[in-house]
Scaffold this motif. Structure first.
Motif, PDB file in Angstrom:
ATOM      1  N   LEU A  20       0.851  -1.185   0.000  1.00 41.50           N
ATOM      2  CA  LEU A  20       0.000   0.000   0.000  1.00 41.50           C
ATOM      3  C   LEU A  20       0.889   1.239   0.000  1.00 41.50           C
ATOM      4  O   LEU A  20       1.926   1.252   0.670  1.00 41.50           O
ATOM      5  CB  LEU A  20      -0.877   0.036   1.251  1.00 41.50           C
ATOM      6  CG  LEU A  20      -1.888  -1.091   1.430  1.00 41.50           C
ATOM      7  CD1 LEU A  20      -2.507  -1.038   2.822  1.00 41.50           C
ATOM      8  CD2 LEU A  20      -2.970  -1.014   0.362  1.00 41.50           C
ATOM      9  N   ASN A  21       0.464   2.273  -0.718  1.00 41.01           N
ATOM     10  CA  ASN A  21       1.211   3.526  -0.650  1.00 41.01           C
ATOM     11  C   ASN A  21       0.770   4.294   0.605  1.00 41.01           C
ATOM     12  O   ASN A  21      -0.159   3.876   1.304  1.00 41.01           O
ATOM     13  CB  ASN A  21       1.053   4.341  -1.945  1.00 41.01           C
ATOM     14  CG  ASN A  21      -0.370   4.792  -2.193  1.00 41.01           C
ATOM     15  OD1 ASN A  21      -1.103   5.155  -1.263  1.00 41.01           O
ATOM     16  ND2 ASN A  21      -0.774   4.790  -3.465  1.00 41.01           N
ATOM     17  N   ASP A  22       1.432   5.398   0.885  1.00 37.67           N
ATOM     18  CA  ASP A  22       1.129   6.150   2.106  1.00 37.67           C
ATOM     19  C   ASP A  22      -0.330   6.610   2.167  1.00 37.67           C
ATOM     20  O   ASP A  22      -0.953   6.566   3.229  1.00 37.67           O
ATOM     21  CB  ASP A  22       2.056   7.361   2.236  1.00 37.67           C
ATOM     22  CG  ASP A  22       3.488   6.972   2.549  1.00 37.67           C
ATOM     23  OD1 ASP A  22       3.727   5.818   2.975  1.00 37.67           O
ATOM     24  OD2 ASP A  22       4.381   7.825   2.367  1.00 37.67           O
ATOM     25  N   ASP A  23      -0.891   7.042   1.039  1.00 40.16           N
ATOM     26  CA  ASP A  23      -2.287   7.487   1.011  1.00 40.16           C
ATOM     27  C   ASP A  23      -3.236   6.328   1.317  1.00 40.16           C
ATOM     28  O   ASP A  23      -4.232   6.484   2.032  1.00 40.16           O
ATOM     29  CB  ASP A  23      -2.644   8.110  -0.344  1.00 40.16           C
ATOM     30  CG  ASP A  23      -1.977   9.458  -0.559  1.00 40.16           C
ATOM     31  OD1 ASP A  23      -1.584  10.109   0.435  1.00 40.16           O
ATOM     32  OD2 ASP A  23      -1.852   9.865  -1.731  1.00 40.16           O
ATOM     33  N   GLU A  24      -2.927   5.142   0.792  1.00 40.59           N
ATOM     34  CA  GLU A  24      -3.774   3.978   1.041  1.00 40.59           C
ATOM     35  C   GLU A  24      -3.700   3.534   2.500  1.00 40.59           C
ATOM     36  O   GLU A  24      -4.717   3.156   3.094  1.00 40.59           O
ATOM     37  CB  GLU A  24      -3.382   2.834   0.114  1.00 40.59           C
ATOM     38  CG  GLU A  24      -3.714   3.117  -1.336  1.00 40.59           C
ATOM     39  CD  GLU A  24      -3.130   2.103  -2.282  1.00 40.59           C
ATOM     40  OE1 GLU A  24      -3.847   1.724  -3.233  1.00 40.59           O
ATOM     41  OE2 GLU A  24      -1.963   1.674  -2.086  1.00 40.59           O
ATOM     42  N   VAL A  25      -2.510   3.590   3.098  1.00 43.76           N
ATOM     43  CA  VAL A  25      -2.387   3.275   4.525  1.00 43.76           C
ATOM     44  C   VAL A  25      -3.215   4.270   5.337  1.00 43.76           C
ATOM     45  O   VAL A  25      -3.910   3.894   6.285  1.00 43.76           O
ATOM     46  CB  VAL A  25      -0.918   3.260   4.984  1.00 43.76           C
ATOM     47  CG1 VAL A  25      -0.806   3.148   6.499  1.00 43.76           C
ATOM     48  CG2 VAL A  25      -0.151   2.127   4.320  1.00 43.76           C
ATOM     49  N   ASP A  26      -3.179   5.530   4.943  1.00 44.77           N
ATOM     50  CA  ASP A  26      -3.970   6.556   5.631  1.00 44.77           C
ATOM     51  C   ASP A  26      -5.470   6.262   5.512  1.00 44.77           C
ATOM     52  O   ASP A  26      -6.208   6.383   6.485  1.00 44.77           O
ATOM     53  CB  ASP A  26      -3.630   7.934   5.056  1.00 44.77           C
ATOM     54  CG  ASP A  26      -4.069   9.064   5.966  1.00 44.77           C
ATOM     55  OD1 ASP A  26      -3.816   8.984   7.184  1.00 44.77           O
ATOM     56  OD2 ASP A  26      -4.670  10.027   5.452  1.00 44.77           O
TER      57      ASP A  26
END
Length: 182
Positions: A20-26
């Motif tokens: 997951l990219n940072d936005d998806e983790v968020d």
């Protein structure tokens, strides 16, 4: 004069993710926070700090015995579950996988995502040659109970004092489903 009505049906997707990219983790942290506040916090009763949630989800992706599935609504992650495989040294239970940390954020319910997650995790378990899949939950989680029982899971046990919530003990239910086609 006829006005064209824009299709307002949301795009609901379930998928297994490897990263997951940072936005998806968020987004996953946001969805988890909403589920925890709603009482479906897959063990959490209070929302932990964002750092704790962030580390938790990033850690899940690193664990070789876990597969992470996410539910997306209009592209944003709104829920997830995990398929937990037994460790290699547990040969006696190598036939059985477990569904864990299953949730959909309250504002994303009603689009079939919970059923989609359940199907995706079961399909992955079958593809990995598991013969059985197990799950457990608090006895107070009626929508999850209805989902599991509607999907063919058989309740085989009740554990008194499974969880301690708001100063009260809550029973837990244990379910199994055979993945072997008769």
């Amino acid at each position: 004069m006829n006005a064209k009505v824009k299709d307002s049906m949301p795009n609901a997707v379930v998928e297994k993710v490897e990263g997951l990219n940072d936005d998806e983790v968020d987004e996953l942290c946001d969805a988890a926070e909403k589920a925890i506040i709603d009482g479906n916090g897959f063990g959490w009763l209070k929302v932990p700090s964002r750092g704790v949630l962030d580390r938790y989800w990033r850690g899940v992706l690193l664990m070789p015995q876990r597969d992470l599935f996410v539910a997306r609504l209009d592209g944003a992650i709104v829920g997830s579950t995990q398929l937990l495989r037994p460790p290699p040294n547990n040969e006696a239970q190598a036939h059985s996988a477990q569904v864990t940390t299953f949730f959909i954020a309250p504002d994303a319910r009603g689009h079939g995502l919970a059923r989609g997650l359940m199907k995706a995790v079961e399909d992955a378990a079958r593809a990995a040659s598991f013969r059985q899949i197990d799950l457990d939950m608090r006895a107070t989680q009626l929508p999850a109970i209805q989902l599991a029982e509607g999907a063919g899971y058989r309740r085989w046990g009740v554990k008194p004092g499974y969880a301690y919530v708001d100063g009260q003990y809550v029973d837990g239910y244990f379910y199994s489903k055979s993945l072997v086609v008769a």
